[in-house]
Design a protein around this motif. Structure first.
Motif, PDB file in Angstrom:
ATOM      1  N   LEU A   6       4.192  -2.011   3.577  1.00  0.00           N
ATOM      2  CA  LEU A   6       3.062  -2.198   4.478  1.00  0.00           C
ATOM      3  C   LEU A   6       3.450  -3.129   5.606  1.00  0.00           C
ATOM      4  O   LEU A   6       4.111  -4.145   5.388  1.00  0.00           O
ATOM      5  N   GLY A   7       3.003  -2.787   6.813  1.00  0.00           N
ATOM      6  CA  GLY A   7       3.154  -3.685   7.947  1.00  0.00           C
ATOM      7  C   GLY A   7       2.169  -4.833   7.805  1.00  0.00           C
ATOM      8  O   GLY A   7       1.273  -4.825   6.956  1.00  0.00           O
ATOM      9  N   ARG A   8       2.303  -5.830   8.682  1.00  0.00           N
ATOM     10  CA  ARG A   8       1.484  -7.040   8.604  1.00  0.00           C
ATOM     11  C   ARG A   8      -0.015  -6.728   8.685  1.00  0.00           C
ATOM     12  O   ARG A   8      -0.798  -7.208   7.870  1.00  0.00           O
ATOM     13  N   VAL A   9      -0.424  -5.899   9.638  1.00  0.00           N
ATOM     14  CA  VAL A   9      -1.855  -5.611   9.800  1.00  0.00           C
ATOM     15  C   VAL A   9      -2.336  -4.668   8.699  1.00  0.00           C
ATOM     16  O   VAL A   9      -3.462  -4.797   8.214  1.00  0.00           O
ATOM     17  N   GLN A  10      -1.487  -3.756   8.265  1.00  0.00           N
ATOM     18  CA  GLN A  10      -1.841  -2.909   7.123  1.00  0.00           C
ATOM     19  C   GLN A  10      -2.104  -3.783   5.896  1.00  0.00           C
ATOM     20  O   GLN A  10      -3.042  -3.528   5.141  1.00  0.00           O
ATOM     21  N   LEU A  11      -1.286  -4.806   5.718  1.00  0.00           N
ATOM     22  CA  LEU A  11      -1.488  -5.709   4.588  1.00  0.00           C
ATOM     23  C   LEU A  11      -2.808  -6.464   4.726  1.00  0.00           C
ATOM     24  O   LEU A  11      -3.529  -6.642   3.742  1.00  0.00           O
ATOM     25  N   LEU A  12      -3.159  -6.874   5.940  1.00  0.00           N
ATOM     26  CA  LEU A  12      -4.467  -7.522   6.150  1.00  0.00           C
ATOM     27  C   LEU A  12      -5.600  -6.586   5.735  1.00  0.00           C
ATOM     28  O   LEU A  12      -6.567  -7.008   5.092  1.00  0.00           O
ATOM     29  N   ILE A  13      -5.486  -5.327   6.110  1.00  0.00           N
ATOM     30  CA  ILE A  13      -6.506  -4.337   5.732  1.00  0.00           C
ATOM     31  C   ILE A  13      -6.585  -4.231   4.212  1.00  0.00           C
ATOM     32  O   ILE A  13      -7.683  -4.238   3.636  1.00  0.00           O
ATOM     33  N   MET A  14      -5.435  -4.132   3.562  1.00  0.00           N
ATOM     34  CA  MET A  14      -5.423  -4.030   2.099  1.00  0.00           C
ATOM     35  C   MET A  14      -6.022  -5.284   1.465  1.00  0.00           C
ATOM     36  O   MET A  14      -6.764  -5.190   0.485  1.00  0.00           O
ATOM     37  N   GLN A  15      -5.735  -6.452   2.023  1.00  0.00           N
ATOM     38  CA  GLN A  15      -6.291  -7.690   1.470  1.00  0.00           C
ATOM     39  C   GLN A  15      -7.810  -7.700   1.562  1.00  0.00           C
ATOM     40  O   GLN A  15      -8.490  -8.148   0.632  1.00  0.00           O
TER      41      GLN A  15
END
Length: 124
Positions: A6-15
C-alpha cells in the motif's frame, strides 16, 4: 492478499476503515482531512484501486457506496514488518531494533516497555 503493498495515502484510507470498520468515501475523506488535506476525488480514485487489489469491498446503501476493509490490520502489519525485516535488515531482528534505538527518539517509557517484553521472552 497478504502481499498487498500500500502507498502512504492508501494506508491512511485503510487505517480509517480499520478504525471505523465501514465508511463512505466522504467519511474517509473527512477523516483524512483531519490529518492532512486531500481531495475527495483522490480518495474515490484510491478506493477504486484498493478494490481492484482486493483490499476493500463495498456495499450499496441507496445511492451510496459503503466501503469495508478486506485486509485484516494485524495481518497487514505482520506482513509489512516481515517485508521490511527481510528486505532491509536481512531478516535480522536485532539489527532492526538496534537501528530504531540508535536513530529514533524512543521515550524512556517505551524503552522500559521493550525491556520488560525482552525479559519475559528471555524467561520462556
Amino acid at each position: 492478499m497478504s502481499s498487498t503493498q500500500l502507498g502512504r495515502v492508501q494506508l491512511l484510507i485503510m487505517q480509517v476503515l480499520w478504525a471505523k470498520r465501514r465508511a463512505t468515501a466522504r467519511q474517509i475523506t473527512d477523516a483524512i482531512n483531519e490529518i492532512e488535506p486531500i481531495a475527495h476525488s483522490t480518495v474515490q480514485t484510491l478506493l477504486r484501486g484498493l478494490e481492484e487489489k482486493g483490499s476493500v469491498s463495498h456495499e450499496t446503501e441507496g445511492r451510496t457506496f459503503v466501503f469495508l476493509p478486506l485486509v485484516v490490520e494485524d495481518e497487514f502489519k505482520q506482513n509489512a514488518t516481515r517485508d521490511l525485516l527481510d528486505r532491509v535488515f536481512s531478516g535480522n531482528v536485532g539489527k532492526l531494533v538496534t537501528h530504531l534505538l540508535k536513530n529514533e527518539n524512543v521515550p524512556k517509557e517505551e524503552i522500559d516497555e521493550i525491556r520488560k517484553f525482552i525479559n519475559r521472552r528471555s524467561k520462556k
